[in-house]
Write a protein that holds these residues in place. Structure first.
Motif, PDB file in Angstrom:
ATOM      1  N   GLY A 254       0.801  -1.223   0.000  1.00 26.28           N
ATOM      2  CA  GLY A 254       0.000   0.000   0.000  1.00 26.28           C
ATOM      3  C   GLY A 254       0.830   1.269   0.000  1.00 26.28           C
ATOM      4  O   GLY A 254       1.927   1.316  -0.549  1.00 26.28           O
ATOM      5  N   LEU A 255       0.306   2.279   0.652  1.00 27.89           N
ATOM      6  CA  LEU A 255       0.917   3.600   0.669  1.00 27.89           C
ATOM      7  C   LEU A 255       1.760   3.793   1.919  1.00 27.89           C
ATOM      8  O   LEU A 255       1.412   3.300   2.995  1.00 27.89           O
ATOM      9  CB  LEU A 255      -0.173   4.674   0.612  1.00 27.89           C
ATOM     10  N   GLN A 256       2.841   4.560   1.802  1.00 25.46           N
ATOM     11  CA  GLN A 256       3.730   4.798   2.937  1.00 25.46           C
ATOM     12  C   GLN A 256       2.969   5.409   4.110  1.00 25.46           C
ATOM     13  O   GLN A 256       3.175   5.020   5.255  1.00 25.46           O
ATOM     14  CB  GLN A 256       4.883   5.712   2.514  1.00 25.46           C
ATOM     15  N   ALA A 257       2.086   6.339   3.851  1.00 25.37           N
ATOM     16  CA  ALA A 257       1.344   7.015   4.919  1.00 25.37           C
ATOM     17  C   ALA A 257       0.313   6.101   5.578  1.00 25.37           C
ATOM     18  O   ALA A 257      -0.026   6.293   6.746  1.00 25.37           O
ATOM     19  CB  ALA A 257       0.659   8.263   4.374  1.00 25.37           C
ATOM     20  N   THR A 258      -0.181   5.116   4.837  1.00 17.01           N
ATOM     21  CA  THR A 258      -1.214   4.213   5.362  1.00 17.01           C
ATOM     22  C   THR A 258      -0.947   2.785   4.884  1.00 17.01           C
ATOM     23  O   THR A 258      -1.676   2.261   4.051  1.00 17.01           O
ATOM     24  CB  THR A 258      -2.618   4.655   4.906  1.00 17.01           C
ATOM     25  N   PRO A 259       0.120   2.137   5.422  1.00 17.44           N
ATOM     26  CA  PRO A 259       0.415   0.769   4.991  1.00 17.44           C
ATOM     27  C   PRO A 259      -0.814  -0.124   5.139  1.00 17.44           C
ATOM     28  O   PRO A 259      -1.590   0.015   6.078  1.00 17.44           O
ATOM     29  CB  PRO A 259       1.527   0.330   5.942  1.00 17.44           C
ATOM     30  N   GLY A 260      -0.970  -1.010   4.165  1.00 16.25           N
ATOM     31  CA  GLY A 260      -2.111  -1.908   4.181  1.00 16.25           C
ATOM     32  C   GLY A 260      -3.289  -1.402   3.373  1.00 16.25           C
ATOM     33  O   GLY A 260      -4.270  -2.109   3.192  1.00 16.25           O
ATOM     34  N   THR A 261      -3.193  -0.163   2.878  1.00 16.33           N
ATOM     35  CA  THR A 261      -4.258   0.391   2.037  1.00 16.33           C
ATOM     36  C   THR A 261      -3.653   1.057   0.809  1.00 16.33           C
ATOM     37  O   THR A 261      -2.551   1.588   0.870  1.00 16.33           O
ATOM     38  CB  THR A 261      -5.118   1.441   2.781  1.00 16.33           C
ATOM     39  N   GLY A 262      -4.384   1.030  -0.287  1.00 16.01           N
ATOM     40  CA  GLY A 262      -3.935   1.672  -1.517  1.00 16.01           C
ATOM     41  C   GLY A 262      -3.292   0.683  -2.469  1.00 16.01           C
ATOM     42  O   GLY A 262      -3.009  -0.452  -2.108  1.00 16.01           O
TER      43      GLY A 262
ATOM     44  N   VAL B 186       6.992  -3.611   0.296  1.00 15.58           N
ATOM     45  CA  VAL B 186       7.287  -2.218  -0.049  1.00 15.58           C
ATOM     46  C   VAL B 186       5.993  -1.415  -0.089  1.00 15.58           C
ATOM     47  O   VAL B 186       4.920  -1.959  -0.335  1.00 15.58           O
ATOM     48  CB  VAL B 186       8.000  -2.080  -1.414  1.00 15.58           C
ATOM     49  N   CYS B 187       6.135  -0.115   0.160  1.00 18.88           N
ATOM     50  CA  CYS B 187       5.019   0.831   0.063  1.00 18.88           C
ATOM     51  C   CYS B 187       5.364   1.900  -0.959  1.00 18.88           C
ATOM     52  O   CYS B 187       6.547   2.213  -1.169  1.00 18.88           O
ATOM     53  CB  CYS B 187       4.793   1.537   1.407  1.00 18.88           C
ATOM     54  N   LYS B 188       4.337   2.480  -1.575  1.00 21.19           N
ATOM     55  CA  LYS B 188       4.542   3.624  -2.457  1.00 21.19           C
ATOM     56  C   LYS B 188       5.052   4.777  -1.606  1.00 21.19           C
ATOM     57  O   LYS B 188       4.450   5.132  -0.591  1.00 21.19           O
ATOM     58  CB  LYS B 188       3.234   4.017  -3.141  1.00 21.19           C
ATOM     59  N   ALA B 189       6.184   5.363  -2.004  1.00 22.97           N
ATOM     60  CA  ALA B 189       6.775   6.465  -1.259  1.00 22.97           C
ATOM     61  C   ALA B 189       5.869   7.690  -1.299  1.00 22.97           C
ATOM     62  O   ALA B 189       5.316   8.027  -2.352  1.00 22.97           O
ATOM     63  CB  ALA B 189       8.146   6.813  -1.829  1.00 22.97           C
ATOM     64  N   THR B 190       5.714   8.323  -0.155  1.00 25.99           N
ATOM     65  CA  THR B 190       4.911   9.542  -0.084  1.00 25.99           C
ATOM     66  C   THR B 190       5.498  10.613  -0.989  1.00 25.99           C
ATOM     67  O   THR B 190       4.785  11.304  -1.692  1.00 25.99           O
ATOM     68  CB  THR B 190       4.838  10.051   1.374  1.00 25.99           C
ATOM     69  N   THR B 191       6.828  10.751  -0.964  1.00 24.15           N
ATOM     70  CA  THR B 191       7.524  11.692  -1.820  1.00 24.15           C
ATOM     71  C   THR B 191       8.127  10.924  -2.979  1.00 24.15           C
ATOM     72  O   THR B 191       8.924  10.018  -2.765  1.00 24.15           O
ATOM     73  CB  THR B 191       8.642  12.418  -1.041  1.00 24.15           C
ATOM     74  N   GLN B 192       7.782  11.266  -4.197  1.00 23.97           N
ATOM     75  CA  GLN B 192       8.260  10.549  -5.376  1.00 23.97           C
ATOM     76  C   GLN B 192       9.504  11.202  -5.994  1.00 23.97           C
ATOM     77  O   GLN B 192       9.976  10.767  -7.032  1.00 23.97           O
ATOM     78  CB  GLN B 192       7.143  10.449  -6.418  1.00 23.97           C
TER      79      GLN B 192
ATOM     80  N   ARG C 166       7.672   4.989  -7.121  1.00 17.07           N
ATOM     81  CA  ARG C 166       8.880   4.804  -6.318  1.00 17.07           C
ATOM     82  C   ARG C 166       8.457   4.239  -4.975  1.00 17.07           C
ATOM     83  O   ARG C 166       7.392   4.582  -4.460  1.00 17.07           O
ATOM     84  CB  ARG C 166       9.616   6.122  -6.170  1.00 17.07           C
ATOM     85  N   VAL C 167       9.305   3.374  -4.420  1.00 19.59           N
ATOM     86  CA  VAL C 167       8.906   2.657  -3.217  1.00 19.59           C
ATOM     87  C   VAL C 167       9.929   2.796  -2.092  1.00 19.59           C
ATOM     88  O   VAL C 167      11.098   3.097  -2.330  1.00 19.59           O
ATOM     89  CB  VAL C 167       8.661   1.163  -3.510  1.00 19.59           C
ATOM     90  N   VAL C 168       9.434   2.568  -0.876  1.00 14.04           N
ATOM     91  CA  VAL C 168      10.249   2.516   0.334  1.00 14.04           C
ATOM     92  C   VAL C 168       9.919   1.210   1.053  1.00 14.04           C
ATOM     93  O   VAL C 168       9.011   0.482   0.660  1.00 14.04           O
ATOM     94  CB  VAL C 168       9.987   3.725   1.258  1.00 14.04           C
ATOM     95  N   VAL C 169      10.631   0.945   2.126  1.00 10.46           N
ATOM     96  CA  VAL C 169      10.393  -0.261   2.912  1.00 10.46           C
ATOM     97  C   VAL C 169       8.968  -0.232   3.458  1.00 10.46           C
ATOM     98  O   VAL C 169       8.522   0.770   4.001  1.00 10.46           O
ATOM     99  CB  VAL C 169      11.410  -0.365   4.071  1.00 10.46           C
ATOM    100  N   GLY C 170       8.251  -1.350   3.306  1.00 11.64           N
ATOM    101  CA  GLY C 170       6.907  -1.489   3.864  1.00 11.64           C
ATOM    102  C   GLY C 170       6.973  -2.103   5.256  1.00 11.64           C
ATOM    103  O   GLY C 170       7.990  -1.987   5.950  1.00 11.64           O
ATOM    104  N   SER C 171       5.911  -2.776   5.664  1.00 16.63           N
ATOM    105  CA  SER C 171       5.898  -3.444   6.967  1.00 16.63           C
ATOM    106  C   SER C 171       7.032  -4.468   7.012  1.00 16.63           C
ATOM    107  O   SER C 171       7.286  -5.162   6.035  1.00 16.63           O
ATOM    108  CB  SER C 171       4.561  -4.149   7.175  1.00 16.63           C
TER     109      SER C 171
END
Length: 168
Positions: free
Chosen positions: A98-106, A132-138, A113-118
């Motif tokens: 999902g999304l960096q700001a709300t892992p598990g959703t999106g 991985v999660c979608k990075a808030t800042t791309q 661009r991605v960052v480390v997820g849970s």
């Protein structure tokens, strides 16, 4: 769904490195070395630079500097010794979180661009592909990994497996 899909591929030789949590001072005694060092269950997890010639496990939201490919039985200077990969052009199979700001959703799309997820806790083996999660800042990232394949599900939804590529 496309018949051809990009899959995990490591083009470069992995880098040798010391691997441990904490600081050099925290690894000064044998007791803390044992606590802070890594076992085989850490292979495949994402890492970040953590001191002189050393990597530690990355936390959720961290940029992805690389991932552990192997660990040696011997220690060097009281640290676990192993190999880390993640050079430009390398592909890594991942699970979308999902999304960096709300892992598990999106959802994620090709090019995100991605960052480390849970993360799985230290000492716990990965239950599947690393997340991985979608990075808030791309923009403005030092270590850029982007989605290149949405895998067989083709959706980018949470819990599906795809492929990312290191582009810078």
């Amino acid at each position: 769904m496309a018949k051809f899909q990009m899959k995990e591929r490591i083009l470069t030789n992995a880098k040798s490195a010391r691997l441990a949590e904490g600081t050099d001072a925290a690894n000064a005694t044998r007791a803390t070395q044992v606590t802070n060092n890594h076992g085989q269950e850490e292979v495949g997890k994402f890492v970040k630079t953590n001191g002189e010639s050393r990597f530690s496990l990355a936390a959720a939201g961290d940029q992805i500097e690389g991932f552990i490919t192997s660990l040696e039985a011997a220690q060097v200077d009281g640290y676990t010794f192993g190999s880390v990969a993640g050079s430009v052009g390398d592909y890594k199979e991942v699970m979308f979180d999902g999304l960096q700001a709300t892992p598990g959703t999106g959802t994620l799309v090709v090019g995100d661009r991605v960052v480390v997820g849970s993360v799985s806790a230290k000492g716990t083996a990965l239950p599947g592909a690393v997340k991985v999660c979608k990075a808030t800042t791309q923009t403005g990232m030092d270590y850029v990994w982007r989605v290149v394949s949405l895998g067989s599900a083709g959706t980018g939804a949470v819990g599906t497996v795809g492929t990312i590529e290191r582009v810078s």
